[in-house]
Design a protein around this motif. Sequence first.
Motif, PDB file in Angstrom:
ATOM      1  N   SER A  35     -32.689 -26.089  98.304  1.00  0.00           N
ATOM      2  CA  SER A  35     -31.228 -25.968  98.220  1.00  0.00           C
ATOM      3  C   SER A  35     -30.570 -27.321  98.011  1.00  0.00           C
ATOM      4  CB  SER A  35     -30.675 -25.312  99.487  1.00  0.00           C
ATOM      5  OG  SER A  35     -31.155 -24.009  99.600  1.00  0.00           O
ATOM      6  N   ALA A  83     -28.302 -28.490  94.896  1.00  0.00           N
ATOM      7  CA  ALA A  83     -26.936 -28.930  95.189  1.00  0.00           C
ATOM      8  C   ALA A  83     -26.714 -30.362  94.729  1.00  0.00           C
ATOM      9  CB  ALA A  83     -26.649 -28.806  96.686  1.00  0.00           C
ATOM     10  N   GLU A 142     -23.881 -31.394  92.130  1.00  0.00           N
ATOM     11  CA  GLU A 142     -22.834 -32.277  92.633  1.00  0.00           C
ATOM     12  C   GLU A 142     -22.633 -33.499  91.741  1.00  0.00           C
ATOM     13  OE1 GLU A 142     -23.138 -35.240  96.188  1.00  0.00           O
ATOM     14  OE2 GLU A 142     -22.603 -33.262  96.973  1.00  0.00           O
TER      15      GLU A 142
END
Length: 124
Positions: free
Chosen positions: A41, A45, A49
Amino acid sequence: MRTIETTISNKTYTLKPSALTLYEYRQVFNKSFLEEVMQISLNLASYLENEEKETDIEKINKLKGNLADTVERALPIVYILIEKTERPKTYEKFLESIESISISDKWLIDTIEICTGNFLTPLS
């Protein structure tokens, strides 16, 4: 917990997570299942980002590193998630049965989805 049917190299498996998944993963791979899922995860992410802030070359290099790490972590996870009656006898046999791996493989996306949906969803 929710189950998903997915196909890996023309073989359909049922991915069926449960509390036993955590124990089995530790027994077989001597690692924490949840820590591995969290790292997947975080990889995804982190890429999303920083997508706007990096040059194309930086994006490609980071994406290659994150994707390689994600696939390496996902393979043992999907093995443990496969319903016991369908699971190949050993992890090695499972790997031998996979003809090729692509980041766009539906089984990889299904694995990430079932893990984040079943194990990382906040309690209400």
